[in-house]
Design a protein around this motif. Structure first.
Motif, short mmCIF file in Angstrom:
data_model
loop_
_atom_site.label_atom_id
_atom_site.label_comp_id
_atom_site.label_asym_id
_atom_site.label_seq_id
_atom_site.Cartn_x
_atom_site.Cartn_y
_atom_site.Cartn_z
N ARG A 140 0.81 -1.22 0.00
CA ARG A 140 0.00 0.00 0.00
C ARG A 140 0.85 1.27 0.00
NH1 ARG A 140 -5.54 -0.88 3.31
NH2 ARG A 140 -6.10 0.74 1.82
N GLY A 141 2.16 1.12 0.02
CA GLY A 141 3.04 2.27 -0.11
C GLY A 141 3.73 2.67 1.17
N ALA A 142 4.67 3.60 1.05
CA ALA A 142 5.49 4.02 2.19
C ALA A 142 4.65 4.70 3.27
CB ALA A 142 6.60 4.97 1.71
N ALA A 143 3.67 5.51 2.86
CA ALA A 143 2.85 6.23 3.84
C ALA A 143 2.06 5.25 4.71
CB ALA A 143 1.92 7.20 3.14
N TYR A 144 1.54 4.20 4.09
CA TYR A 144 0.78 3.22 4.88
C TYR A 144 1.71 2.44 5.81
CZ TYR A 144 -2.62 -0.33 6.15
OH TYR A 144 -3.46 -1.15 6.86
N LEU A 146 4.35 3.67 7.23
CA LEU A 146 4.57 4.57 8.36
C LEU A 146 3.36 4.54 9.29
CD1 LEU A 146 6.11 6.71 9.93
CD2 LEU A 146 5.15 8.43 8.37
N HIS A 147 2.16 4.51 8.72
CA HIS A 147 0.95 4.42 9.55
C HIS A 147 1.01 3.20 10.46
CE1 HIS A 147 -2.89 2.23 10.09
NE2 HIS A 147 -3.23 3.35 10.67
N LEU A 213 -0.43 15.11 10.10
CA LEU A 213 -0.20 14.03 9.14
C LEU A 213 -1.51 13.59 8.47
CD1 LEU A 213 2.36 11.68 10.96
CD2 LEU A 213 2.81 13.56 9.38
N SER A 214 -2.61 13.66 9.21
CA SER A 214 -3.88 13.16 8.69
C SER A 214 -4.73 14.23 8.02
CB SER A 214 -4.69 12.54 9.84
OG SER A 214 -5.03 13.53 10.79
N ASN A 215 -4.21 15.45 7.96
CA ASN A 215 -5.03 16.56 7.49
C ASN A 215 -4.70 17.00 6.06
OD1 ASN A 215 -7.19 18.27 8.27
ND2 ASN A 215 -5.77 20.00 8.46
N ASN A 224 -5.75 8.59 -0.41
CA ASN A 224 -6.42 7.36 0.02
C ASN A 224 -5.84 6.78 1.32
OD1 ASN A 224 -3.98 6.67 -1.46
ND2 ASN A 224 -4.67 4.54 -1.45
N ILE A 225 -4.70 7.30 1.77
CA ILE A 225 -4.10 6.83 3.02
C ILE A 225 -4.48 7.74 4.19
CG2 ILE A 225 -1.90 6.25 4.16
CD1 ILE A 225 -2.66 4.37 1.91
N LEU A 226 -4.94 8.95 3.92
CA LEU A 226 -5.25 9.91 4.98
C LEU A 226 -6.23 9.36 6.04
CD1 LEU A 226 -5.53 13.30 3.03
CD2 LEU A 226 -3.69 12.56 4.56
N PRO A 227 -7.28 8.62 5.66
CA PRO A 227 -8.20 8.13 6.70
C PRO A 227 -7.55 7.25 7.76
CG PRO A 227 -9.21 7.93 4.54
CD PRO A 227 -7.78 8.31 4.31
N PHE A 228 -6.43 6.62 7.40
CA PHE A 228 -5.77 5.74 8.37
C PHE A 228 -5.00 6.54 9.41
CE2 PHE A 228 -6.23 3.19 4.51
CZ PHE A 228 -6.89 2.10 5.03
#
Length: 228
Positions: A140-144, A146-147, A213-215, A224-228
């Protein structure tokens, strides 16, 4: 230093790379690269500085902050990455009268996550084991990815908060049945108060980091990763 690489289309995460391998791995933007740097010895700290400055070319002030400790949670934006500091719990030292934390520094870019820590983190170890067993988080990528790291770190706060609640309730019950003042319980109250104040100070700054980070402030985190 540990390097984990997920190659697009693969079912597994690869390990065992060296810092000499990193430029080519990072140049392929279809790869997801996680570099976990430890600072447990002077030699490892020097290796981390070399990787941060000479391979990733991160801003030297963030590298200074990264290597130092006792910094407050924060996040700083740069054109191609952002730098963050968060705090994890020290489970072996934390109690209802002593809130102790350890620092985790990191960077997120388009296809990479870099983490640096002097002390061991259960959350880091857990995510490593997860991606070794299943590459889903990396797919799902680097951002996910990190999540996942931050999510595991924050989860460890909840037992500490519950412990504070139980301790405060127990002190209240003892006060209600007391017939006269007691210096021992006053000392306990002051200890809990100091620990709660530190928890509040750290968690409020950490909440601000997570909110930013989520804003949608950072382009390195896809919509698509922001909601996490």
């Amino acid at each position: 230093m540990e390097v984990f690489v997920y190659r697009k289309g693969s079912d597994e995460v690869e390990e065992g790379f060296t810092k000499e391998d990193l430029p080519a791995l990072l140049a392929d933007e279809s790869n997801v690269v996680w570099v976990d740097l430890q600072g447990e010895t002077p030699e490892k700290v020097q290796e981390a500085k070399d990787v941060l400055l000479n391979i990733f070319h991160f801003h030297h002030l963030t590298v200074e902050d990264c290597i130092e400790t006792r910094n407050q949670p924060k996040v700083e934006a740069f054109p191609n990455y952002f730098y963050f500091i968060v705090h994890g719990i020290k489970p072996e030292e934390t109690s209802s009268v002593n809130f102790a934390t350890k620092e985790l520094d990191g960077y997120l870019g388009k296809n990479f996550v870099v983490t640096f820590h002097v002390e061991r983190f259960r959350s880091i170890k857990k995510v490593k084991n997860q991606i070794r067993a299943n590459s889903f988080a990396c797919q799902r990528g680097a951002a996910y990815l990190l999540h996942q790291i931050l999510d595991q770190l924050i989860d460890l706060y909840m037992p500490v908060v519950d412990d504070f609640d139980n301790t405060i309730n127990a002190i209240e019950d003892r006060i209600f049945v007391m017939k006269r003042g007691n210096t021992v319980i006053l000392e306990e109250i002051m200890d809990v108060r100091r620990a709660v104040a530190r928890l509040k100070r750290i968690s409020s700054r950490q909440l601000d980091v997570l909110y930013r980070l989520s804003n949608g402030e950072f382009p390195q985190i896809p919509t698509n990763i922001l909601p996490f």
